[in-house]
Motif scaffolding. Structure first.
Motif, PDB file in Angstrom:
ATOM      1  N   UNK A 153       0.696  -1.172  -0.065  1.00  0.00           N
ATOM      2  CA  UNK A 153      -0.247  -0.018   0.249  1.00  0.00           C
ATOM      3  C   UNK A 153       0.659   1.132  -0.521  1.00  0.00           C
ATOM      4  N   UNK A 154       2.128   1.198   0.287  1.00  0.00           N
ATOM      5  CA  UNK A 154       3.194   2.477   1.281  1.00  0.00           C
ATOM      6  C   UNK A 154       3.316   3.408  -0.397  1.00  0.00           C
ATOM      7  N   UNK A 155       4.797   1.286  -1.194  1.00  0.00           N
ATOM      8  CA  UNK A 155       5.126   1.881  -2.192  1.00  0.00           C
ATOM      9  C   UNK A 155       4.684   2.786  -3.508  1.00  0.00           C
ATOM     10  N   UNK A 156       4.005   2.814  -3.593  1.00  0.00           N
ATOM     11  CA  UNK A 156       3.016   3.254  -4.700  1.00  0.00           C
ATOM     12  C   UNK A 156       3.266   4.536  -4.505  1.00  0.00           C
ATOM     13  N   UNK A 226       2.549   2.168 -13.362  1.00  0.00           N
ATOM     14  CA  UNK A 226       1.997   0.318 -13.365  1.00  0.00           C
ATOM     15  C   UNK A 226       1.547   0.244 -12.473  1.00  0.00           C
ATOM     16  N   UNK A 227       2.299   0.325 -11.628  1.00  0.00           N
ATOM     17  CA  UNK A 227       1.973   0.346 -10.135  1.00  0.00           C
ATOM     18  C   UNK A 227       0.471   0.759  -9.242  1.00  0.00           C
ATOM     19  N   UNK A 228       0.746   2.557 -10.057  1.00  0.00           N
ATOM     20  CA  UNK A 228      -0.819   2.680  -9.300  1.00  0.00           C
ATOM     21  C   UNK A 228      -2.202   2.726  -9.767  1.00  0.00           C
ATOM     22  N   UNK A 229      -2.051   1.517 -10.370  1.00  0.00           N
ATOM     23  CA  UNK A 229      -3.252   1.818 -11.889  1.00  0.00           C
ATOM     24  C   UNK A 229      -4.417   1.028 -10.358  1.00  0.00           C
ATOM     25  N   UNK A 230      -4.131   0.396  -9.700  1.00  0.00           N
ATOM     26  CA  UNK A 230      -4.760  -0.540  -8.817  1.00  0.00           C
ATOM     27  C   UNK A 230      -5.611   0.559  -7.973  1.00  0.00           C
ATOM     28  N   UNK A 231      -4.035   0.922  -7.554  1.00  0.00           N
ATOM     29  CA  UNK A 231      -4.533   2.038  -6.036  1.00  0.00           C
ATOM     30  C   UNK A 231      -4.928   3.485  -6.295  1.00  0.00           C
ATOM     31  N   UNK A 232      -4.826   3.823  -7.748  1.00  0.00           N
ATOM     32  CA  UNK A 232      -5.425   5.031  -7.732  1.00  0.00           C
ATOM     33  C   UNK A 232      -7.636   4.834  -8.396  1.00  0.00           C
ATOM     34  N   UNK A 233      -7.850   3.614  -8.769  1.00  0.00           N
ATOM     35  CA  UNK A 233      -8.461   2.809  -8.772  1.00  0.00           C
ATOM     36  C   UNK A 233      -9.353   2.876  -7.347  1.00  0.00           C
ATOM     37  N   UNK A 234      -8.760   2.416  -6.745  1.00  0.00           N
ATOM     38  CA  UNK A 234      -9.285   2.510  -5.465  1.00  0.00           C
ATOM     39  C   UNK A 234      -9.620   3.636  -4.887  1.00  0.00           C
ATOM     40  N   UNK A 235      -9.066   3.861  -5.133  1.00  0.00           N
ATOM     41  CA  UNK A 235      -8.977   6.193  -4.508  1.00  0.00           C
ATOM     42  C   UNK A 235      -9.663   6.642  -5.483  1.00  0.00           C
ATOM     43  N   UNK A 236     -10.685   6.753  -6.690  1.00  0.00           N
ATOM     44  CA  UNK A 236     -10.871   7.548  -6.932  1.00  0.00           C
ATOM     45  C   UNK A 236     -12.804   7.438  -6.824  1.00  0.00           C
TER      46      UNK A 236
ATOM     47  N   UNK B  93      -7.753  -2.257  -0.262  1.00  0.00           N
ATOM     48  CA  UNK B  93      -7.651  -0.993  -0.940  1.00  0.00           C
ATOM     49  C   UNK B  93      -7.097  -1.229  -2.477  1.00  0.00           C
ATOM     50  N   UNK B  94      -6.501  -2.290  -2.372  1.00  0.00           N
ATOM     51  CA  UNK B  94      -5.368  -2.550  -3.306  1.00  0.00           C
ATOM     52  C   UNK B  94      -5.596  -3.890  -3.852  1.00  0.00           C
ATOM     53  N   UNK B  95      -6.772  -4.641  -3.508  1.00  0.00           N
ATOM     54  CA  UNK B  95      -6.953  -6.137  -4.009  1.00  0.00           C
ATOM     55  C   UNK B  95      -8.287  -5.950  -4.170  1.00  0.00           C
ATOM     56  N   UNK B  96      -8.471  -7.122  -5.198  1.00  0.00           N
ATOM     57  CA  UNK B  96     -10.033  -7.354  -6.249  1.00  0.00           C
ATOM     58  C   UNK B  96     -10.655  -8.006  -4.910  1.00  0.00           C
ATOM     59  N   UNK B  97     -12.164  -7.906  -5.298  1.00  0.00           N
ATOM     60  CA  UNK B  97     -12.964  -9.150  -4.613  1.00  0.00           C
ATOM     61  C   UNK B  97     -12.151 -10.369  -3.959  1.00  0.00           C
TER      62      UNK B  97
END
Ligand code: ATP
Ligand code: MG
Lengths: 236, 253
Positions: A153-156, A226-236, B93-97
């Protein structure tokens, strides 16, 4: 004052040979700083008694010291204390045998450790309490929580700051020429000493540093995306 | 069976839990009611060792652990036999369901990744989210997030599932489906302790209703006893604020 393109290109060629030295100093320092910085940040995050306040104290002191002084201080202290230490440990080497790159790496590692411990502390602290609760509640150990949950979680979030630090380390490594390390900057100066063409040499150095930093910034942006793609999606 | 004895917990100077005793039989559903600040969340968090109670003990199956002397291993052991469903979901947050469900299986229960994935998909199917397996929490509605949270808890096959107001962050139209899922788990024999303000639901689902106030259990009994014939005046006062819900509960009889 005339500017000779040819001299500049010559200086560029001479100095480029030392790009690996500069990169070596910067990356190794970043790596060492990453390990110790993360450890210090975790000690402070988990508020481990005594150690936590010791680190806080040391970092507060060191943060205020210019890097030039850290390099010179490292050189001075090690030149004073290396020989007696080596002797007492039974080593057969003296300070004269120590590669000055080691001193530069040591000094820049201190700088990197301080900065990275602050970077990691900030990003770890910004992770929401619910993420810790969830990790504990599903039965992860502290180590698993750190490795599998907190660091990913922290690295990106920390990455842009880390890449900034790398750029600063590369620039700061030019100061290592003060302790007789031949890096990009020192090589250019040496070549200029032969013909007194300092302007050309400095322009050459500037071009090399600029190109290095450009590359680092680009690759960091790429990695970040590439790393943030997930995280950004999770904060949008 | 789960038995909690004499649980005490203070934050700084404030005593939040003042000696709670609670026994939960296998398959039993216990609903905890009580005004805000009475210590309901703190009590659940102590059971899951998210807070360390100052005093008291917990017994789950064969493991008996004293809060004041619990070792790291004791804590892990209790955590791995209990699961928590959070009011604000607390999904990674950074993991899928799917990954949210798999993490605990792989890391805490040492299940093979492939088996963990199978089980995760099976559970997502059960909670009606088979088509959302690869979605990140931000791409799910509150109700969907909460169902992933419930699936994550179920996956660990715990002795007891702790629900802390599982529907109070949800839009009204999403409450029903989540409650229905919890009801289904209860009907299948799941043991649970549920903190809720949904009086009608508590009436319907609970085997035992516990009314908590000021860090103590004021009254406990069957839903009929507590809702329709409360012995304590404080319980009556608290319930009178929910008369509408209570009627809903009575209609359900
Ligand atoms: N981490 C904490 N630090 C200090 N005080 C806390 C902490 N957690 C809870 N408290 C205090 O403990 C008391 C009980 O809180 P708790 O969250 O258990 O109540 P609750 O019954 O769940 O209330 P609600 O119905 O509003 O969720 C409150 O007065 C709260 O301020
Ligand atoms: Mg609460």
């Amino acid at each position: 004052m005339s500017f000779s393109l040819e001299t500049m290109l010559h200086a560029l060629k001479v100095a480029s040979v030392y790009i690996p030295t500069t990169l070596f100093i910067a990356f190794v320092s970043l790596f060492i700083g990453g390990i110790f910085g993360l450890l210090i940040a975790l000690v402070r995050l988990y508020n481990i008694k005594i150690l936590s306040s010791i680190f806080k104290f040391i970092i507060t002191i060191l943060k205020g010291i210019p890097i030039v002084l850290i390099i010179l201080g490292t050189f001075l202290l090690s030149s004073q204390f290396f020989n007696p230490l080596a002797k007492s440990l039974g080593w057969r080497i003296t300070f004269k045998d120590v590669n000055m790159i080691t001193i530069a790496v040591l000094a820049l590692s201190i700088m990197a450790t301080i900065q990275l411990s602050e970077i990691f502390r900030g990003t770890l602290a910004s992770i929401k309490k619910g993420q810790y609760d969830a990790a504990k509640s599903i039965g992860l150990t502290t180590f698993q929580t750190i490795r599998r949950i907190l660091i990913p979680l922290a690295f990106p979030v920390a990455l842009p700051m880390i890449s900034n630090l790398l750029i600063n380390l590369i620039k700061a490594s030019s100061l290592a020429s003060m302790v007789a390390v031949v890096d990009i900057f020192a090589a250019a100066k040496i070549s200029a000493n032969q013909n007194y063409r300092f302007l050309e040499a400095y322009v050459a150095v500037a071009i090399i540093y600029w190109a290095l930093n450009f590359l680092i910034e680009k690759s960091s942006n790429f990695l970040e995306n590439s790393l943030n793609r997930k995280l950004r999606r999770s904060f949008q | 069976m789960i038995a909690l004895e004499n649980v005490h917990k203070s934050f700084q100077k404030q005593q939040v839990l003042k000696g709670i005793n609670l026994k939960v039989e296998k398959g039993e559903v216990v609903c905890i009611l009580g005004p805000s600040g009475s210590g309901k969340t703190t009590f659940l968090r102590c059971i899951n060792f998210l807070e360390k109670a100052d005093q008291g003990s917990i017994k789950i199956g064969a493991s008996q652990v004293d809060f004041s002397t619990a070792s790291k291993n004791d804590i892990l052991k209790i955590r791995r036999q209990t699961a928590m469903v959070f009011q604000n979901y607390a999904l990674f947050n950074n993991k899928t369901a799917k990954e949210n469900i798999m993490v605990g299986l792989i890391l805490a229960q040492k299940m093979l990744p492939q088996k963990a994935e199978e089980l995760a998909l099976e559970l997502l199917q059960k909670v009606g989210l088979a088509d959302r397996a690869d979605f990140y929490p931000s791409q799910l509605s509150g109700g969907q997030k909460q169902r992933v949270g419930i699936a994550r808890a179920l996956a660990l096959n715990p002795e007891v599932i702790l629900f802390d107001e599982p529907t109070s962050s949800l839009d009204p139209e999403l409450v029903g489906q989540t409650l229905a899922l919890i009801k289904q788990i209860a009907d299948e024999g799941g043991t649970m302790i549920l903190v809720t303000h949904e009086m009608g639901f508590a009436y319907e689902i609970a085997d035992t209703v516990v009314f908590m106030e000021g860090g103590v259990i004021v009254e406990q009994g069957t839903p009929d006893e507590v809702f329709n014939h409360p012995a304590e005046e404080r319980t009556q006062q608290f319930l009178s604020r929910f008369t509408d819900h209570q009627k809903v509960g009575q209609q359900a009889v």
